[in-house]
Write a protein that holds these residues in place. Structure first.
Motif, PDB file in Angstrom:
ATOM      1  N   VAL A  44       0.857  -1.185   0.000  1.00  0.00           N
ATOM      2  CA  VAL A  44       0.000   0.000   0.000  1.00  0.00           C
ATOM      3  C   VAL A  44       0.892   1.234   0.000  1.00  0.00           C
ATOM      4  O   VAL A  44       1.843   1.318   0.774  1.00  0.00           O
ATOM      5  CB  VAL A  44      -0.930   0.013   1.230  1.00  0.00           C
ATOM      6  N   GLY A  45       0.596   2.193  -0.843  1.00  0.00           N
ATOM      7  CA  GLY A  45       1.387   3.413  -0.890  1.00  0.00           C
ATOM      8  C   GLY A  45       2.330   3.425  -2.079  1.00  0.00           C
ATOM      9  O   GLY A  45       2.508   2.421  -2.774  1.00  0.00           O
ATOM     10  N   PRO A  46       2.956   4.575  -2.312  1.00  0.00           N
ATOM     11  CA  PRO A  46       3.801   4.721  -3.496  1.00  0.00           C
ATOM     12  C   PRO A  46       5.168   4.059  -3.345  1.00  0.00           C
ATOM     13  O   PRO A  46       5.695   3.917  -2.240  1.00  0.00           O
ATOM     14  CB  PRO A  46       3.954   6.240  -3.603  1.00  0.00           C
ATOM     15  N   THR A  47       5.740   3.669  -4.469  1.00  0.00           N
ATOM     16  CA  THR A  47       7.129   3.219  -4.495  1.00  0.00           C
ATOM     17  C   THR A  47       8.017   4.417  -4.181  1.00  0.00           C
ATOM     18  O   THR A  47       7.779   5.524  -4.659  1.00  0.00           O
ATOM     19  CB  THR A  47       7.475   2.647  -5.883  1.00  0.00           C
ATOM     20  N   HIS A  48       9.038   4.205  -3.358  1.00  0.00           N
ATOM     21  CA  HIS A  48       9.867   5.333  -2.949  1.00  0.00           C
ATOM     22  C   HIS A  48      11.311   4.894  -2.734  1.00  0.00           C
ATOM     23  O   HIS A  48      11.645   3.713  -2.852  1.00  0.00           O
ATOM     24  CB  HIS A  48       9.311   5.980  -1.677  1.00  0.00           C
ATOM     25  N   MET A  64      11.128   8.507   2.829  1.00  0.00           N
ATOM     26  CA  MET A  64       9.947   9.362   2.773  1.00  0.00           C
ATOM     27  C   MET A  64      10.105  10.504   3.781  1.00  0.00           C
ATOM     28  O   MET A  64      11.109  11.195   3.767  1.00  0.00           O
ATOM     29  CB  MET A  64       8.680   8.537   2.979  1.00  0.00           C
ATOM     30  N   ARG A 163       5.857  -6.083   1.416  1.00  0.00           N
ATOM     31  CA  ARG A 163       6.790  -5.008   1.096  1.00  0.00           C
ATOM     32  C   ARG A 163       8.122  -5.614   0.673  1.00  0.00           C
ATOM     33  O   ARG A 163       8.540  -6.648   1.202  1.00  0.00           O
ATOM     34  CB  ARG A 163       6.976  -4.106   2.318  1.00  0.00           C
TER      35      ARG A 163
END
Length: 373
Positions: A44-48, A64, A163
């Motif tokens: 869940v959430g953007p690749t960073h 992040m 993840r």
């Protein structure tokens, strides 16, 4: 209306923190200086991007809106989370102890190898849960080079990918001690708790100061109120300690926990906590107490029972409050722990000084957290 489950939130938050694996796994303290740039792909959430800088056993991890300093061998981490627009920057210090639920219990060599950015690594399973318990949970995999640098990770929840992180670039180069050093004033209480007089809003009656001692099965709880500050500390016969200092008007908070035997485990410092922060949820800052319809008497004083978290599941928190809002009895428990019933055995209504709200000196002593300096 559906009741919100605090424990669900706590479990998810804890799992996310572990799944994020803020500190890289290291099989040895003898790891060369390096800077590793990695790509993180969460479910869940953007690749960073995640950047790990290492020197002398200490790392700085930038990911992040969080920066974590830590020592993988000692399993201590210090995480700063912030918002560049609001300046909101709480700090969380975590130190794994022999009783920590998700401490590293063992490492299994899987026999698998991988290659990332021309770097070869061996895959190891990091055991953080009790292997004798059949409960489903998290599984951590770490891929480590021959000289001890973690360059890839995978986390699974109940067997499903949650993840992963993979190496983009690895630089083995000299890193200065300053690049991984914690701020000198990290544990300076004046930086976190400001006791400047802040008068209550016009027309709002200010509750009286008080100092109180409570007991329950050998545990001693001390509470003090110097409005708008509340000091709440509990010490148990087995060495556990809990401390909370908070200002509901400004959002300043300090929370401390020591494990069985007295080993320091967690410290949370917040200059201005926001709605949704863990401490705000636990303290029920936004909850409106609901009368339970019955009264009691403690030390000859009448009090009325209130449900302090009427819209929360998994938490059973009630207090018997005097007309001037002093809790002479506190009962709290839930799905995660048996109910405790603290009862006042001494109370003083008197003017308190700000220094009576300060934490004990040992809580903010760097050496007690294995932090140099």
């Amino acid at each position: 209306m559906m009741r919100f489950s605090i424990m669900v939130g706590l479990v998810i938050a804890s799992s996310m923190a572990r799944a994020g694996d803020n500190l890289p796994y290291s099989p040895s303290a003898d790891v060369p200086d390096y800077v590793a740039t990695m790509t993180v792909q969460p479910l869940v959430g953007p690749t960073h991007t995640r950047i790990v800088t290492h020197h002398g056993g200490w790392v700085r991890v930038e990911e992040m809106q969080a920066t974590t300093y830590g020592n993988p061998a000692k399993q201590i981490s210090v995480t700063f989370r912030g918002d560049s627009q609001t300046g909101y920057s709480p700090v969380s210090i975590s130190r794994e102890t022999s009783t920590s639920y998700e401490r590293i219990r063992g490492v299994i060599e899987t026999g698998q190898t991988q290659t990332h950015d021309s770097e070869r690594c061996d895959v190891r399973e990091i055991q953080r849960r009790d292997p004798d318990r059949s409960e489903p949970g998290l599984k951590w995999l770490s891929c480590v080079t021959a000289d001890g640098i973690e360059i890839a990770t995978e986390v699974f929840v109940n067997g499903s990918p949650f993840r992963q992180s993979t190496l983009v670039k690895l630089e083995r180069r000299p890193v200065s001690a300053e690049e991984v050093a914690l701020p000198a004033k990290l544990l300076d209480v004046a930086q976190w708790l400001h006791f400047d007089d802040q008068p209550a809003a016009t027309g709002v009656k200010q509750p009286p100061d008080f100092a109180m001692r409570m007991q329950w099965k050998g545990a001693v709880r001390v509470m003090r109120r110097h409005d708008p500050w509340i000091y709440d500390e509990a010490a148990y016969p087995d060495g556990r300690r809990y401390l909370s200092i908070r200002n509901a008007r400004t959002g300043q908070e300090l929370s401390f926990r020591a494990a069985k035997g007295g080993a320091f485990e967690n410290l949370f410092l917040c200059q201005k906590c926001q709605p949704g922060d863990m401490l705000s949820i636990l303290h029920g800052r936004d909850a409106v107490p609901k009368s339970m319809g019955h009264t009691d008497s403690v030390l000859g004083e009448p009090c009325e029972w209130f449900d302090m978290a009427p819209r929360t599941a998994d938490v059973n928190h009630s207090q018997c409050l005097t007309p001037d809002r002093i809790p002479l009895e506190i009962g709290i428990g839930g799905a995660w722990a048996p109910r405790e019933e603290f009862v006042a055995d001494e109370i003083q209504r008197r003017d308190l000084k700000p220094e009576e709200i300060l934490p004990p000196a040992d809580v903010l002593t760097r050496s007690n957290w294995d932090i140099p300096g």
